[in-house]
Design a protein around this motif. Structure first.
Motif, PDB file in Angstrom:
ATOM      1  N   TYR A 161     -44.050 -15.065 112.658  1.00 15.56           N
ATOM      2  CA  TYR A 161     -43.308 -16.123 113.346  1.00 15.56           C
ATOM      3  C   TYR A 161     -42.400 -15.518 114.422  1.00 15.56           C
ATOM      4  N   PRO A 162     -42.828 -15.496 115.674  1.00 16.20           N
ATOM      5  CA  PRO A 162     -41.926 -15.096 116.761  1.00 16.20           C
ATOM      6  C   PRO A 162     -41.140 -16.319 117.250  1.00 16.20           C
ATOM      7  N   SER A 163     -39.941 -16.086 117.723  1.00 12.79           N
ATOM      8  CA  SER A 163     -39.135 -17.191 118.239  1.00 12.79           C
ATOM      9  C   SER A 163     -38.145 -16.665 119.266  1.00 12.79           C
ATOM     10  N   LEU A 164     -37.671 -17.567 120.099  1.00 10.60           N
ATOM     11  CA  LEU A 164     -36.661 -17.257 121.103  1.00 10.60           C
ATOM     12  C   LEU A 164     -35.305 -17.737 120.619  1.00 10.60           C
ATOM     13  N   ILE A 165     -34.256 -17.032 121.041  1.00  8.66           N
ATOM     14  CA  ILE A 165     -32.890 -17.366 120.640  1.00  8.66           C
ATOM     15  C   ILE A 165     -32.105 -17.810 121.861  1.00  8.66           C
ATOM     16  N   LEU A 197     -38.385 -11.828 115.503  1.00  9.18           N
ATOM     17  CA  LEU A 197     -39.726 -11.627 114.966  1.00  9.18           C
ATOM     18  C   LEU A 197     -39.625 -11.604 113.446  1.00  9.18           C
ATOM     19  N   ASN A 198     -40.460 -12.402 112.797  1.00 13.55           N
ATOM     20  CA  ASN A 198     -40.397 -12.514 111.340  1.00 13.55           C
ATOM     21  C   ASN A 198     -41.811 -12.502 110.771  1.00 13.55           C
ATOM     22  N   HIS A 199     -42.078 -11.559 109.884  1.00  9.93           N
ATOM     23  CA  HIS A 199     -43.362 -11.496 109.187  1.00  9.93           C
ATOM     24  C   HIS A 199     -43.086 -11.622 107.697  1.00  9.93           C
ATOM     25  N   ILE A 200     -43.593 -12.680 107.057  1.00 14.83           N
ATOM     26  CA  ILE A 200     -43.253 -12.959 105.661  1.00 14.83           C
ATOM     27  C   ILE A 200     -44.268 -12.398 104.681  1.00 14.83           C
ATOM     28  N   ASN A 201     -45.279 -11.675 105.178  1.00 13.98           N
ATOM     29  CA  ASN A 201     -46.298 -11.119 104.278  1.00 13.98           C
ATOM     30  C   ASN A 201     -46.903  -9.886 104.918  1.00 13.98           C
ATOM     31  N   LEU A 202     -46.055  -8.900 105.193  1.00 13.87           N
ATOM     32  CA  LEU A 202     -46.456  -7.780 106.043  1.00 13.87           C
ATOM     33  C   LEU A 202     -47.626  -7.002 105.473  1.00 13.87           C
ATOM     34  N   THR A 203     -47.575  -6.646 104.193  1.00 15.39           N
ATOM     35  CA  THR A 203     -48.657  -5.860 103.587  1.00 15.39           C
ATOM     36  C   THR A 203     -49.394  -6.632 102.499  1.00 15.39           C
ATOM     37  N   GLY A 204     -49.180  -7.947 102.446  1.00 13.47           N
ATOM     38  CA  GLY A 204     -49.933  -8.772 101.512  1.00 13.47           C
ATOM     39  C   GLY A 204     -49.263  -9.014 100.183  1.00 13.47           C
ATOM     40  N   ILE A 205     -47.968  -8.659 100.037  1.00  8.20           N
ATOM     41  CA  ILE A 205     -47.278  -8.886  98.766  1.00  8.20           C
ATOM     42  C   ILE A 205     -45.970  -9.652  99.002  1.00  8.20           C
ATOM     43  N   GLN A 206     -45.991 -10.545  99.970  1.00 13.31           N
ATOM     44  CA  GLN A 206     -44.825 -11.359 100.309  1.00 13.31           C
ATOM     45  C   GLN A 206     -43.632 -10.505 100.721  1.00 13.31           C
ATOM     46  N   ASP A 207     -43.883  -9.354 101.315  1.00 17.72           N
ATOM     47  CA  ASP A 207     -42.794  -8.521 101.818  1.00 17.72           C
ATOM     48  C   ASP A 207     -42.387  -9.023 103.195  1.00 17.72           C
ATOM     49  N   ASP A 208     -41.086  -9.140 103.377  1.00 17.58           N
ATOM     50  CA  ASP A 208     -40.499  -9.826 104.523  1.00 17.58           C
ATOM     51  C   ASP A 208     -39.901  -8.802 105.490  1.00 17.58           C
ATOM     52  N   ARG A 228     -34.341  -6.034 108.965  1.00 19.27           N
ATOM     53  CA  ARG A 228     -34.325  -6.173 107.513  1.00 19.27           C
ATOM     54  C   ARG A 228     -35.741  -6.127 106.961  1.00 19.27           C
ATOM     55  N   TYR A 229     -35.899  -5.451 105.830  1.00 21.89           N
ATOM     56  CA  TYR A 229     -37.189  -5.416 105.148  1.00 21.89           C
ATOM     57  C   TYR A 229     -36.967  -5.597 103.655  1.00 21.89           C
ATOM     58  N   GLN A 230     -37.724  -6.498 103.045  1.00 20.73           N
ATOM     59  CA  GLN A 230     -37.642  -6.761 101.613  1.00 20.73           C
ATOM     60  C   GLN A 230     -39.042  -6.711 101.015  1.00 20.73           C
ATOM     61  N   ARG A 231     -39.204  -5.881  99.976  1.00 14.73           N
ATOM     62  CA  ARG A 231     -40.492  -5.715  99.315  1.00 14.73           C
ATOM     63  C   ARG A 231     -40.311  -6.074  97.835  1.00 14.73           C
ATOM     64  N   PRO A 232     -40.809  -7.228  97.401  1.00 18.38           N
ATOM     65  CA  PRO A 232     -40.536  -7.688  96.037  1.00 18.38           C
ATOM     66  C   PRO A 232     -41.226  -6.875  94.953  1.00 18.38           C
ATOM     67  N   ALA A 233     -42.246  -6.095  95.296  1.00 17.26           N
ATOM     68  CA  ALA A 233     -42.936  -5.268  94.299  1.00 17.26           C
ATOM     69  C   ALA A 233     -43.251  -3.916  94.927  1.00 17.26           C
TER      70      ALA A 233
END
Length: 249
Positions: A73-77, A105-116, A132-137
């Motif tokens: 999801y890209p967006s302008l501010i 720029l926002n990717h909510i499933n970067l490597t296929g495990i809902q990592d943001d 920011r990067y968050q990897r739930p597993a």
């Protein structure tokens, strides 16, 4: 599924191979599986079909068909630097110099495990950068996840005190008065399908103009122009609703 890993989807479902189900609870099991799939926000459509095998011991297999979401999801501010529209419109007379522009720029499933993965940058009256990067597993066989973030903000104007229940802002032409920096590290633990725990550590390193610090010594206390501190947060979250945005049960 093209992007999402099947083992991660199985990790989010409340049923595991070998679990026992009553025949009259099959319909409820299908609803629960659809709820688990919906709560991931990874799919635009999903369908769960049970198939019962009576050959030896009655077993049921659930066939899941999904359509994956759009993950990038890209967006302008375009935002005002002021507290609200009324302040910008009346007190600053609709000054275009007080508008921030940028992109996100926002990717909510970067490597296929809902990592943001999120990247924000905007410039103008207030310069800001965030990553920011968050990897739930961490991996397939662990209940732990990790994350990290970096935030950087420059202020040309900042509130230093109050007068008559109103914030008093100061600035020094177009010079940077106040800089905020934050580095954070996160650890996640998925206790079960409903309980999640998060431990986060945040390090803040803020600086204030030395000239302004001498004029307003209470901003960082004792006239300091630098402020450093660490914050720790432990969060426990229990969620059993069927939809995180529009829950019906």
């Amino acid at each position: 599924m093209e992007k999402t890993r099947s083992w991660y989807v199985e990790r989010e479902l409340r049923y595991a191979p070998g679990d026992t189900l009553m025949l009259n609870g099959l319909k409820e099991a299908v609803i629960n599986l659809e709820t688990d799939l919906r709560r991931t926000h990874l799919f635009t459509r999903f369908e769960v079909k049970p198939l019962i095998d009576y050959d030896s011991v009655a077993t049921v297999r659930f066939f899941i068909d999904v359509d994956e979401n759009w993950y990038f999801y890209p967006s302008l501010i375009a935002e005002l630097a002021d507290r609200n529209f009324n302040v910008w419109w009346k007190e600053h007379r609709r000054s275009l110099e007080r508008i921030n522009l940028g992109f996100s720029l926002n990717h909510i499933n970067l490597t296929g495990i809902q990592d943001d993965l999120r990247l924000n940058y905007h410039f103008g009256y207030t310069n800001r950068f965030a990553l920011r990067y968050q990897r739930p597993a961490v991996s397939r066989n662990t209940a732990f996840g990790i994350g990290g973030a970096y935030y950087y903000t420059e202020y040309k104007e900042t509130a230093v005190t109050t007068s008559g229940n109103k914030l008093v802002f100061v600035k020094d032409q177009s010079n940077i008065l106040y800089i905020k920096r934050e580095v954070s590290a996160l650890a996640y633990y998925k206790f079960d399908k409903f309980w999640n725990f998060q431990l986060s550590l945040h390090h803040f390193n803020n600086t204030f103009s030395s000239e302004m610090a001498a004029t307003y010594p209470d901003f960082f206390l004792r006239g300091d122009s630098r402020q450093k501190y660490v914050q720790g947060l432990l969060t426990a979250n229990y969620a059993s609703i069927d939809h995180s945005i529009r829950p019906s049960r």
